[in-house]
Motif scaffolding. Structure first.
Motif, mmCIF file in Angstrom:
data_model
loop_
_atom_site.group_PDB
_atom_site.id
_atom_site.type_symbol
_atom_site.label_atom_id
_atom_site.label_comp_id
_atom_site.label_asym_id
_atom_site.label_seq_id
_atom_site.Cartn_x
_atom_site.Cartn_y
_atom_site.Cartn_z
ATOM 1 N N SER A 222 0.833 -1.212 0.000
ATOM 2 C CA SER A 222 0.000 0.000 0.000
ATOM 3 C C SER A 222 0.868 1.262 0.000
ATOM 4 N N GLU A 223 1.970 1.194 0.705
ATOM 5 C CA GLU A 223 2.901 2.323 0.771
ATOM 6 C C GLU A 223 3.563 2.494 -0.604
ATOM 7 N N TYR A 224 3.944 1.349 -1.181
ATOM 8 C CA TYR A 224 4.602 1.347 -2.485
ATOM 9 C C TYR A 224 3.702 1.984 -3.556
ATOM 10 N N VAL A 225 2.443 1.566 -3.628
ATOM 11 C CA VAL A 225 1.566 2.098 -4.681
ATOM 12 C C VAL A 225 1.170 3.550 -4.433
ATOM 13 N N SER A 226 1.131 3.964 -3.174
ATOM 14 C CA SER A 226 0.724 5.359 -2.963
ATOM 15 C C SER A 226 1.843 6.308 -3.407
ATOM 16 N N PHE A 227 3.091 5.839 -3.319
ATOM 17 C CA PHE A 227 4.186 6.629 -3.885
ATOM 18 C C PHE A 227 3.984 6.821 -5.387
ATOM 19 N N TRP A 228 3.723 5.722 -6.101
ATOM 20 C CA TRP A 228 3.594 5.821 -7.562
ATOM 21 C C TRP A 228 2.334 6.548 -7.983
ATOM 22 N N ASN A 229 1.279 6.444 -7.178
ATOM 23 C CA ASN A 229 0.057 7.159 -7.495
ATOM 24 C C ASN A 229 0.321 8.660 -7.542
ATOM 25 N N LYS A 230 1.041 9.158 -6.557
ATOM 26 C CA LYS A 230 1.323 10.594 -6.503
ATOM 27 C C LYS A 230 2.299 10.999 -7.601
ATOM 28 N N ARG A 231 3.330 10.185 -7.742
ATOM 29 C CA ARG A 231 4.345 10.486 -8.751
ATOM 30 C C ARG A 231 3.737 10.519 -10.164
ATOM 31 N N ASP A 232 2.925 9.523 -10.483
ATOM 32 C CA ASP A 232 2.284 9.481 -11.806
ATOM 33 C C ASP A 232 1.423 10.718 -12.023
ATOM 34 N N PHE A 233 0.630 11.031 -11.007
ATOM 35 C CA PHE A 233 -0.266 12.174 -11.149
ATOM 36 C C PHE A 233 0.531 13.460 -11.384
ATOM 37 N N ASP A 234 1.615 13.636 -10.657
ATOM 38 C CA ASP A 234 2.451 14.836 -10.824
ATOM 39 C C ASP A 234 3.053 14.893 -12.231
ATOM 40 N N ASP A 235 3.538 13.755 -12.709
ATOM 41 C CA ASP A 235 4.139 13.729 -14.049
ATOM 42 C C ASP A 235 3.098 14.018 -15.130
ATOM 43 N N PHE A 236 1.939 13.407 -14.999
ATOM 44 C CA PHE A 236 0.865 13.662 -15.969
ATOM 45 C C PHE A 236 0.507 15.146 -15.986
ATOM 46 N N THR A 237 0.376 15.704 -14.805
ATOM 47 C CA THR A 237 -0.007 17.111 -14.703
ATOM 48 C C THR A 237 1.032 17.999 -15.387
ATOM 49 N N ALA A 238 2.311 17.663 -15.185
ATOM 50 C CA ALA A 238 3.375 18.458 -15.808
ATOM 51 C C ALA A 238 3.306 18.382 -17.331
ATOM 52 N N ALA A 239 2.761 17.290 -17.855
ATOM 53 C CA ALA A 239 2.648 17.143 -19.311
ATOM 54 C C ALA A 239 1.336 17.720 -19.838
ATOM 55 N N GLY A 240 0.577 18.367 -18.969
ATOM 56 C CA GLY A 240 -0.688 18.961 -19.391
ATOM 57 C C GLY A 240 -1.805 17.941 -19.531
ATOM 58 N N ILE A 241 -1.607 16.749 -18.989
ATOM 59 C CA ILE A 241 -2.684 15.747 -18.992
ATOM 60 C C ILE A 241 -3.590 16.101 -17.821
ATOM 61 N N ASP A 242 -4.792 16.552 -18.161
ATOM 62 C CA ASP A 242 -5.635 17.214 -17.173
ATOM 63 C C ASP A 242 -6.815 16.320 -16.777
ATOM 64 N N PHE A 243 -6.569 15.433 -15.818
ATOM 65 C CA PHE A 243 -7.653 14.563 -15.359
ATOM 66 C C PHE A 243 -8.648 15.374 -14.540
ATOM 67 N N ASP A 244 -9.922 15.052 -14.698
ATOM 68 C CA ASP A 244 -10.899 15.616 -13.777
ATOM 69 C C ASP A 244 -10.813 14.913 -12.436
ATOM 70 N N PHE A 245 -10.386 13.649 -12.483
ATOM 71 C CA PHE A 245 -10.248 12.899 -11.230
ATOM 72 C C PHE A 245 -9.254 11.769 -11.438
ATOM 73 N N PHE A 246 -8.328 11.658 -10.514
ATOM 74 C CA PHE A 246 -7.312 10.603 -10.584
ATOM 75 C C PHE A 246 -7.356 9.840 -9.274
ATOM 76 N N TYR A 247 -7.708 8.576 -9.363
ATOM 77 C CA TYR A 247 -7.935 7.813 -8.135
ATOM 78 C C TYR A 247 -7.110 6.538 -8.190
ATOM 79 N N LYS A 248 -7.588 5.447 -7.575
ATOM 80 C CA LYS A 248 -6.788 4.227 -7.493
ATOM 81 C C LYS A 248 -7.687 2.997 -7.403
#
Ligand SMILES: [Zn+2]
Ligand SMILES: [Zn+2]
Length: 551
Positions: free
Chosen positions: A69-95
């Protein structure tokens, strides 16, 4: 086109960083489409989630000494940050490990069970006596029984894209020992029940790509195989039966259900009836061609199995893989460019431009090539669009003090230019609706080429008759380009918007304004500056060297 839409893209596996390959086939086309639909006035929502469960994550978190759970929550945040930096604009990003998804998956399973689509069967499961554990999926490697490709995981052949019924010459992927076989009871989903209804759905859905449809139909004709949805690991959605203690669902049973559970969670939080919205919306699932099997068979069959309580997808835009400098991207062989890494080199819009420009709406693979990237950015994005916008606005600034002049009489060339503006929104819109994003972007480039030539031909710097008309039409063309580019290059579009002298967000104006001559006489332009900086050859040489390429 319905007035509502839900857009999803294949869930990123919470097991490593997002690279250019992910962006090209799935997230970028989905983001561009969502932005387009929103401009068209569709109530569209782009939802996504990390795919948190399964054996590879369990293996990796064990290696790193972390709780999964700790491992995936790291990647969840990291992925979301990277997507956002690329202008990928999710209305909602969950798990997929959300309580909502776990509940939803268990409910769907119970409904499928009640409807007679689930059965139990004793199976022979690989067991490693060295590691003392059952070995599902990625814990076992071997040869594909269909295409004979070696070194394939037992849950998916990366060579032919099929799910092997039984892998040949199995080996434990942890220790390499040939595993023993032990008996254990598993739950199966009767995919065989759905051959006819899947065929009807495929036949009737006009929006699915024909070539994909054809090979899925071939799979159905060659006979569907019931699907073992049980895994003997601890990290997953627990199977809600007393007889299945300690067993969880296979990741491909729960992950695509997160499209629905995530959308419902998002909608209900907004006070919208989620199920009602889902069933009255166009449903888009953007995927890469490696997961066609799961999205054209498992996903629709499971929805059919619960009486289409949530409607089946209208669109499953399926694209090929990105190769890098002509070779297959591989993280293990370090042959990839991380998204975060790329965005340290260049603005997100450069990447978005290039990856859409080379990306047809088909299964064909596309190739990232640093030289081609340089050419495309310098000659098309900068040499064409950047040049035209800067020229038209700069001239207006210099000659008319930044105030749009009243147009005079139109000659044939002016009328042609006026027609180009008037027809752009419909012509471009129809390409976008058909998912031909590359052709849409090309259309904008052709529009810009036309106006570069128009401006050159009219020679407004001579200040002869027709100068005011030329300026009026040219700045309006720049405005059309800004709105048209917004789905593709949101940041650059906003910059043009501000240079045109508008405040607020460009996407507050609708798609129709591409052809509506927003800039009226006496309107004041904003501050003008170059939109883009050139890609320098010497930087590219550096990035190539980092990949191990020398030229
Ligand atoms: Zn194969
Ligand atoms: Zn082992």
């Amino acid at each position: 086109m319905r007035s509502k839409a839900i857009i999803t893209s294949a869930l990123p596996y919470a097991n490593g960083e997002i690279h250019l390959g992910h962006i090209a086939s799935t997230y970028l086309p989905a983001d561009v489409t969502t932005r387009f639909l929103k401009l068209k006035g569709v109530e569209a929502y782009y939802v996504c989630a990390t795919d948190d469960f399964g054996t590879p994550i369990l293996i990796q978190s064990e290696k790193e000494g972390k709780a999964p759970s700790e491992y995936v929550s790291f990647w969840n945040k990291r992925d979301f940050d990277d997507f956002t930096a690329a202008g990928i604009d999710f209305d909602f990003f969950y798990k997929t490990s959300s309580p909502e998804n776990i509940q939803f998956v268990q409910d769907v399973f119970k409904k499928l069970d009640t409807a007679g689509h689930i059965y139990q069967k004793e199976i022979i499961q690989f067991y490693c006596s060295n590691d003392k554990k059952f070995l599902p999926d990625r814990y076992v490697k071997g040869s594909c029984p269909y295409c004979n490709a070696t070194d394939q995981y037992s849950d998916l052949c990366e060579s032919c894209g099929r799910v092997p019924e039984e892998i040949v010459d199995p080996k434990c992927s942890i220790c390499g020992v040939t595993p023993k076989k032990e008996k254990i009871t598993h739950h199966f989903f009767k995919l065989k029940n759905f051959g006819d209804s899947l065929t009807i759905w495929l036949d009737e859905n006009e929006h699915l790509q024909k070539d994909v449809k054809k090979y899925v139909q071939n799979w159905i004709q060659s006979g569907l195989i019931d699907w073992d949805i049980t895994r003997d690991i601890t990290w997953g959605v627990p199977i809600p039966l007393d007889t299945a203690k300690g067993q969880v669902f296979y990741g491909w049973f729960d992950n695509h259900l997160a499209y629905i559970s995530t959308a419902i969670k998002f909608l209900e939080d907004k006070g919208i009836n989620g199920k009602e919205f889902w069933n009255s919306a166009d449903i888009y699932h953007f995927i890469g061609k490696d997961i066609v099997y799961h999205h054209y068979l498992f996903l629709p069959a499971m929805r059919l199995g619960i009486d289409s309580e949530y409607k089946l997808p209208d669109y499953i835009p399926t694209r090929g893989h990105l190769t890098l400098q002509g070779k297959k991207i591989s993280k293990s062989r370090n042959w990839y460019i991380g998204l975060r890494q790329f965005l340290e080199y260049y603005p997100a819009d450069y990447l978005r431009y290039y990856l859409i420009a080379i990306n047809p709406y088909s299964q064909d693979d596309l190739n990232f090539d640093w030289n081609e990237f340089t050419n495309r950015i310098n000659s098309e994005l900068i040499g064409n669009v950047g040049n035209f916008v800067n020229r038209a606005l700069g001239f207006t600034k210099k000659t008319f003090d930044g105030v749009i002049p009243e147009p005079e009489n139109y000659d044939d060339k002016d009328t042609e230019a006026e027609t180009k503006i008037k027809t752009l929104s419909d012509e471009l819109g129809s390409l976008m609706e058909q998912n031909h994003l590359d052709r849409g972007l090309k259309k904008i480039m052709e529009f810009s080429t036309f106006f570069n030539q128009y401006f050159q031909h009219k020679e407004p710097w001579k200040k002869g008759p027709g100068t005011r008309t030329c300026v009026f039409l040219s700045v309006n063309a720049a405005c059309s380009i800004a709105i048209a580019l917004y789905p593709f290059l949101p940041k650059s579009a906003q910059m043009i918007w501000e240079q045109l002298g508008f405040s607020g967000k460009i996407n507050e104006k609708g798609w129709a304004f591409i052809s509506n001559f927003l800039l009226e006489p006496n309107h004041h332009l904003g501050e003008i500056s170059p939109l883009f900086a050139k890609v320098e050859e010497e930087d590219i040489e550096k990035y190539k060297k980092q990949l191990g390429l020398s030229e």
